[in-house]
Scaffold this motif. Structure first.
Motif, PDB file in Angstrom:
ATOM      1  N   ILE A  40      10.675   5.025 -11.971  1.00  0.00           N
ATOM      2  CA  ILE A  40      10.016   6.333 -12.102  1.00  0.00           C
ATOM      3  C   ILE A  40      11.054   7.436 -12.007  1.00  0.00           C
ATOM      4  O   ILE A  40      11.786   7.555 -11.019  1.00  0.00           O
ATOM      5  CB  ILE A  40       8.931   6.494 -11.019  1.00  0.00           C
TER       6      ILE A  40
ATOM      7  N   SER B  77      -6.951   6.024   0.360  1.00  0.00           N
ATOM      8  CA  SER B  77      -6.361   6.163  -0.969  1.00  0.00           C
ATOM      9  C   SER B  77      -5.372   7.325  -1.014  1.00  0.00           C
ATOM     10  O   SER B  77      -5.634   8.382  -0.458  1.00  0.00           O
ATOM     11  CB  SER B  77      -7.480   6.389  -1.989  1.00  0.00           C
ATOM     12  N   GLY B  78      -4.237   7.108  -1.642  1.00  0.00           N
ATOM     13  CA  GLY B  78      -3.248   8.165  -1.811  1.00  0.00           C
ATOM     14  C   GLY B  78      -2.335   8.343  -0.617  1.00  0.00           C
ATOM     15  O   GLY B  78      -1.536   9.266  -0.580  1.00  0.00           O
ATOM     16  N   CYS B  79      -2.424   7.444   0.367  1.00  0.00           N
ATOM     17  CA  CYS B  79      -1.620   7.621   1.571  1.00  0.00           C
ATOM     18  C   CYS B  79      -0.211   7.070   1.396  1.00  0.00           C
ATOM     19  O   CYS B  79       0.630   7.221   2.277  1.00  0.00           O
ATOM     20  CB  CYS B  79      -2.290   6.958   2.757  1.00  0.00           C
ATOM     21  N   GLY B  80       0.085   6.398   0.283  1.00  0.00           N
ATOM     22  CA  GLY B  80       1.450   5.971   0.017  1.00  0.00           C
ATOM     23  C   GLY B  80       1.704   4.484   0.182  1.00  0.00           C
ATOM     24  O   GLY B  80       2.858   4.058   0.216  1.00  0.00           O
ATOM     25  N   LYS B  81       0.643   3.681   0.278  1.00  0.00           N
ATOM     26  CA  LYS B  81       0.835   2.235   0.459  1.00  0.00           C
ATOM     27  C   LYS B  81       1.595   1.637  -0.724  1.00  0.00           C
ATOM     28  O   LYS B  81       2.593   0.930  -0.548  1.00  0.00           O
ATOM     29  CB  LYS B  81      -0.525   1.527   0.592  1.00  0.00           C
ATOM     30  N   SER B  82       1.103   1.931  -1.941  1.00  0.00           N
ATOM     31  CA  SER B  82       1.750   1.366  -3.122  1.00  0.00           C
ATOM     32  C   SER B  82       3.183   1.869  -3.226  1.00  0.00           C
ATOM     33  O   SER B  82       4.100   1.118  -3.544  1.00  0.00           O
ATOM     34  CB  SER B  82       0.988   1.756  -4.385  1.00  0.00           C
ATOM     35  N   THR B  83       3.344   3.153  -2.952  1.00  0.00           N
ATOM     36  CA  THR B  83       4.676   3.734  -3.047  1.00  0.00           C
ATOM     37  C   THR B  83       5.647   3.010  -2.126  1.00  0.00           C
ATOM     38  O   THR B  83       6.752   2.642  -2.529  1.00  0.00           O
ATOM     39  CB  THR B  83       4.617   5.228  -2.655  1.00  0.00           C
TER      40      THR B  83
ATOM     41  N   ALA C 225       5.816  11.634  -0.587  1.00  0.00           N
ATOM     42  CA  ALA C 225       4.740  10.649  -0.504  1.00  0.00           C
ATOM     43  C   ALA C 225       4.873   9.763   0.724  1.00  0.00           C
ATOM     44  O   ALA C 225       3.878   9.272   1.247  1.00  0.00           O
ATOM     45  CB  ALA C 225       4.720   9.789  -1.765  1.00  0.00           C
TER      46      ALA C 225
ATOM     47  N   GLU D 121      -3.100  -4.696  -3.741  1.00  0.00           N
ATOM     48  CA  GLU D 121      -4.533  -4.881  -3.945  1.00  0.00           C
ATOM     49  C   GLU D 121      -4.823  -5.996  -4.940  1.00  0.00           C
ATOM     50  O   GLU D 121      -5.439  -5.780  -5.976  1.00  0.00           O
ATOM     51  CB  GLU D 121      -5.170  -3.579  -4.444  1.00  0.00           C
TER      52      GLU D 121
ATOM     53  N   TYR E  15       8.237  12.339  -4.783  1.00  0.00           N
ATOM     54  CA  TYR E  15       7.999  12.432  -6.233  1.00  0.00           C
ATOM     55  C   TYR E  15       8.245  13.880  -6.600  1.00  0.00           C
ATOM     56  O   TYR E  15       7.386  14.730  -6.360  1.00  0.00           O
ATOM     57  CB  TYR E  15       6.558  12.050  -6.583  1.00  0.00           C
TER      58      TYR E  15
ATOM     59  N   HIS F 220      -7.640  -2.586   0.502  1.00  0.00           N
ATOM     60  CA  HIS F 220      -8.616  -1.593   0.948  1.00  0.00           C
ATOM     61  C   HIS F 220      -9.714  -2.231   1.765  1.00  0.00           C
ATOM     62  O   HIS F 220     -10.608  -1.550   2.249  1.00  0.00           O
ATOM     63  CB  HIS F 220      -9.232  -0.879  -0.263  1.00  0.00           C
TER      64      HIS F 220
HETATM   65  N1  LIG Z   1       4.398   8.100 -10.424  1.00  0.00           N
HETATM   66  C1  LIG Z   1       4.080   9.072  -9.567  1.00  0.00           C
HETATM   67  N2  LIG Z   1       4.482  10.338  -9.804  1.00  0.00           N
HETATM   68  C2  LIG Z   1       4.156  11.339  -8.953  1.00  0.00           C
HETATM   69  N3  LIG Z   1       3.424  11.176  -7.844  1.00  0.00           N
HETATM   70  C3  LIG Z   1       2.998   9.944  -7.543  1.00  0.00           C
HETATM   71  C4  LIG Z   1       3.296   8.821  -8.391  1.00  0.00           C
HETATM   72  N4  LIG Z   1       2.743   7.720  -7.857  1.00  0.00           N
HETATM   73  C5  LIG Z   1       2.113   8.130  -6.732  1.00  0.00           C
HETATM   74  N5  LIG Z   1       2.276   9.455  -6.546  1.00  0.00           N
HETATM   75  C6  LIG Z   1       1.753  10.237  -5.411  1.00  0.00           C
HETATM   76  O1  LIG Z   1       2.178   9.647  -4.241  1.00  0.00           O
HETATM   77  C7  LIG Z   1       1.134   9.602  -3.289  1.00  0.00           C
HETATM   78  C8  LIG Z   1       0.930   8.178  -2.785  1.00  0.00           C
HETATM   79  O2  LIG Z   1       0.471   7.392  -3.896  1.00  0.00           O
HETATM   80  P1  LIG Z   1       0.256   5.829  -3.782  1.00  0.00           P
HETATM   81  O3  LIG Z   1      -0.018   5.325  -5.130  1.00  0.00           O
HETATM   82  O4  LIG Z   1       1.386   5.245  -3.077  1.00  0.00           O
HETATM   83  O5  LIG Z   1      -1.056   5.756  -2.886  1.00  0.00           O
HETATM   84  P2  LIG Z   1      -1.859   4.479  -2.428  1.00  0.00           P
HETATM   85  O6  LIG Z   1      -1.871   4.505  -0.959  1.00  0.00           O
HETATM   86  O7  LIG Z   1      -1.349   3.273  -3.094  1.00  0.00           O
HETATM   87  O8  LIG Z   1      -3.303   4.815  -2.927  1.00  0.00           O
HETATM   88  P3  LIG Z   1      -4.415   3.800  -3.506  1.00  0.00           P
HETATM   89  O9  LIG Z   1      -4.975   3.141  -2.322  1.00  0.00           O
HETATM   90  O10 LIG Z   1      -5.396   4.703  -4.149  1.00  0.00           O
HETATM   91  O11 LIG Z   1      -3.735   2.884  -4.447  1.00  0.00           O
HETATM   92  C9  LIG Z   1      -0.079  10.181  -3.938  1.00  0.00           C
HETATM   93  O12 LIG Z   1      -0.260  11.491  -3.464  1.00  0.00           O
HETATM   94  C10 LIG Z   1       0.238  10.184  -5.403  1.00  0.00           C
HETATM   95  O13 LIG Z   1      -0.295  11.327  -5.997  1.00  0.00           O
END
Ligand SMILES: Nc1ncnc2c1ncn2[C@@H]1O[C@H](COP(=O)(O)OP(=O)(O)OP(=O)(O)O)[C@@H](O)[C@H]1O
Ligand SMILES: [Mg+2]
Lengths: 459, 282
Positions: free
Chosen positions: B87, B69-75, B49, B204, B44, B235
């Motif tokens: 994005i 949380s924030g480890c990049g699963k959704s990404t 990420a 989730e 990003y 989670h």
């Molecule tokens: N649209 C975006 N723009 C910039 N950074 C992003 C964006 N989406 C996610 N990130 C960053 O990418 C990293 C991974 O985010 P992600 O949403 O994939 O985490 P996650 O594992 O799904 O967390 P959670 O369990 O809280 O949903 C995070 O550090 C977040 O700040």
């Protein structure tokens, strides 16, 4: 001037009262008990108690003292002058007195006029002095009472808050009362008009020729007040303007909200909104000097007869004026649709265009409709462009190349020039104004309701 | 199988050959790899990420992504249907193969790709349309049905598969937003499966639901496994253990460990995985 100095004086003393109140509250604290309110509130309490009664009395005084002095002055004149005079003549006498006071008289004034002038000046002086004394005395009395009540357990904060909220209510009341007053005046004058011209003739008559003879012997039409052509002109021009503004505004909103890159968006959005800041008279110039001649030329090329004043020129330019209303409100409505819906649609394999047309627009529709209705009421109320570009003649026509006229334009022309407020020509303006007011009010209420409902859905 | 190229024929022969080969190789392991990620990096802007993630996702199995949380699963999940393309600041390196077609190759149309991959989001997000229209959305835009009765049966079938039919069959014309949270989420699942995707991504899907609704959705996921390849981010360790056959643990953008769910939960190899599933951090 004297009212101004008195106001200043009251403010200064009120500040003084504030300081005294604070000091007294502090000293009460030192006596060893717990204060209910912070000292500032006690100070403010005293200051308000001084200033509010004093200012109220001053305003009341100023409102009535002139009238009283005038009638006293009239009464001081010899009885053979004042014998059986009416209000108007009394007014003339007072104006004469004023001329004597300012020394702008032709020749030597009557001795009784001199006396009256001297009387007036003296009475005014007395009145001012009395006003000073009584205002300050009243304020001091109230403030003194308030000062004596200051004690540690005294709930000054609650009192001050009550006073402040009272002042806030008063402020909003003034705004509302003004509106009510305006409506009242409008209804009152319209009533006078409808006693001269029957309501149904006005609302349903097809002939609008408001010229009436000014002198008895003048040869002119008797005046016809059928407002349908005027209403039609308004609706017609509003329709034309919406036909221009709706597609352009909506499409640019869609582009800005969904397709434009952030950079383009930050540039284009303010530029579009500048359109809303251009004075309508400038649009009027544009309509008259650029659009109307161009339309005429194109019309000639294809063999159409386009009048110099045409509904199309006025409506088209008005449409351009309205674009920012529609685009900006629609843009807000579209961007307010939650991101999750966009994602849902895109994840289903919809293209951006499909997402816009099948999800975003339906979801944003109430907001868009609200914006459009506000724009329509703006178009209906618009005057300047129509005066300049659409003409003054009330025609009941469907041809956009002919001139038409609108309600606001007719109001302006009816009120221009010398005319008294007792003939139907002038009063007709109020009838038109009332209809305009009711219809735009209805539109606005309707639009705001829709916008509100839409807000509730996503909050 | 699926081919997301706009020039449909260009790669297909090649692709099938690969798939056969792959199938033969993995026949003696668990399943056939439906999705293969090869050293994927996601940025990003400046911020990375996802760091060099390679993972296989088996066909007709449930794969769970877990991690703090924030480890990049959704990404990572959003890479699989190219939702990250939306994005502005997001940049992706590496390859992701579905049925051995690189979905990031030139000529792949993300719109067509997404029509083969369903997605269910964390928060139920039905369209502000009727229940019927919600489910019919995908079939309509992709022209999957020829007439109204066909569409009707697709809608009914999808709602039945999502376990929602009995609850809504009498009020299909009412807005989908008027359903309860759990019903809305199942409606979203019905919407996703209405286009008969090959893969379903769930981010989730139960985090906004109560235990009963969660249990229903979990049951549903287990049934859907018969026909779809499912990737679920969660989670909840219990949820991952209950519904998934394979689990991948993410930490700070790295894929720390992946393997059969029972092994990950009973006998993790990595210290971080162990700490996470025993609740020592996260
Ligand atoms: N649209 C975006 N723009 C910039 N950074 C992003 C964006 N989406 C996610 N990130 C960053 O990418 C990293 C991974 O985010 P992600 O949403 O994939 O985490 P996650 O594992 O799904 O967390 P959670 O369990 O809280 O949903 C995070 O550090 C977040 O700040
Ligand atoms: Mg997430």
């Amino acid at each position: 001037m004297t009212v101004l100095t008195l106001t200043g004086l009251i403010l200064v003393i009120a500040l003084l009262g504030y300081a005294m109140g604070v000091a007294r509250s502090r000293s009460a604290l030192q006596a060893g008990s717990v204060l209910h309110s912070r000292p500032q509130y006690s100070g403010a309490f005293v200051a308000f108690l001084f200033a509010l009664p004093a200012v109220c009395l001053m305003l009341a005084w100023v409102a009535i003292d002139e009238g009283i002095i005038r009638s006293l002055t009239i009464a001081s004149l010899p009885s053979d002058v004042t014998e059986g005079i009416d209000r108007r003549q009394a007014g003339a006498l007072i104006r004469e007195v004023f001329q004597v006071i300012s020394g702008r008289t032709f020749g030597e004034p009557e001795p009784y006029m001199r006396d009256a002038a001297a009387y007036y000046v003296e009475a005014q002086g007395w009145s001012r002095t009395l006003m000073y004394v009584s205002c300050l005395a009243l304020g001091a009395l109230c403030a003194g009472w308030g000062f004596s009540r200051i004690a540690p357990e005294f709930r000054a904060r609650n009192k001050v808050e009550a006073i402040v909220s009272g002042l806030l209510v008063l402020a909003s009341c003034i705004a509302i009362l003004t509106t009510v007053g305006i409506i009242g005046a409008l209804v009152f004058e319209s009533w006078a008009f409808f006693t001269l011209v029957p309501v149904n003739e006005f609302l349903f008559g097809l002939n609008w020729e408001p010229q009436i003879p000014i002198r008895e012997d003048q040869i002119a039409g008797a005046g016809a007040f059928g407002a349908v052509p005027v209403f039609w002109g308004t609706i017609f021009i509003a329709l034309i303007s919406m036909m221009v503004a709706l597609p352009i505004g909506l499409f640019s909103a869609i582009y800005l909200a969904e397709f434009a890159s952030p950079r383009v968006r930050t540039i284009v959005k303010p530029v579009l909104e500048i359109l809303a800041g251009i004075p309508t008279i400038v649009y009027g110039f544009f309509a008259v000097l650029t659009v109307a001649p161009a339309l005429r030329r194109y019309g000639e090329m294809v063999g159409l007869d386009v009048a110099a004043n045409s509904a199309l020129a006025a409506g088209g330019v008005m449409g351009i004026m309205i674009i920012p209303f529609i685009s900006s409100l629609s843009d807000d409505a579209i961007t307010a649709v939650p991101r999750s819906l966009r994602d849902a649609s895109l994840a289903m394999g919809a293209t951006r265009a499909e997402t816009v047309s099948r999800v975003l627009l339906p979801a944003a529709l109430p907001g868009i409709v609200g914006g459009v209705l506000l724009a329509v009421s703006r178009a209906i109320g618009e005057t300047m462009i129509v005066v300049m570009a659409a003409g003054l003649i009330a025609r009941l026509t469907l041809n956009p190349f002919e001139g038409v006229t609108t309600v606001t334009v007719q109001i302006v022309t009816l009120l221009i020039g010398d005319s008294s407020f007792d003939n139907p020509k002038t009063l007709a303006a109020f009838g038109l104004g009332l209809v305009l007011f009711i219809s735009t009010l209805g539109l606005n209420v309707f639009a705001l309701n829709i916008v509100k409902k839409y807000r509730e859905r996503y909050d | 199988m699926a081919n997301f190229h706009t020039d449909a024929l260009a790669n297909s022969g090649n692709g099938t050959a690969h798939a056969k080969q792959e199938g033969a190789k993995s026949a003696n392991t668990r399943g056939v790899a439906k999705i293969k990620a090869e050293s994927v990096n996601v940025f990003y802007g400046e911020n990375q990420a996802i760091k060099n993630v390679s993972v296989d996702i088996d066909e007709r199995q449930v794969t769970a992504f877990i991690g703090p949380s924030g480890c990049g699963k959704s990404t990572f999940l959003r890479c699989i249907n190219r939702m990250n393309d939306v994005i502005e600041s997001c940049r992706i390196e590496g390859r992701i193969l579905i049925d051995d077609n690189d979905i990031y190759a030139k000529g792949v149309d993300p719109v067509i790709l997404r029509s083969h991959i369903g997605m269910v989001f964390q928060k139920p997000n039905p369209f502000p349309k009727s229940i019927y229209e919600n489910v019919a959305y995908g079939p309509k835009i992709h022209g999957r049905t020829r007439n109204k009765s066909e569409l009707d049966s697709v809608v009914e079938q999808s709602l039945r598969r999502a376990g929602l039919w009995d609850e809504v069959k009498d009020r299909l014309a009412q807005p989908g937003t008027g359903l309860s949270g759990g019903q809305q989420q199942r409606l979203c699942i019905a919407r996703a499966i209405a286009v008969d995707p090959e893969v379903i991504l769930m981010d989730e899907p139960c985090s906004a639901l109560d235990p009963i609704a969660t249990a229903r959705v979990e049951e549903l996921i287990d049934e859907l496994r018969q026909n779809f390849t499912i990737v679920i981010v969660t989670h909840s360790m219990q949820q991952a253990a209950r519904v998934s056959q394979k689990t991948a643990f993410f930490h700070l953008g790295h894929l720390v460990e992946e393997g059969p769910t029972d092994r990950i939960f009973t006998n993790p190899e990595d210290k971080r995985t162990q700490d996470y599933i025993t609740g020592r951090f996260g």
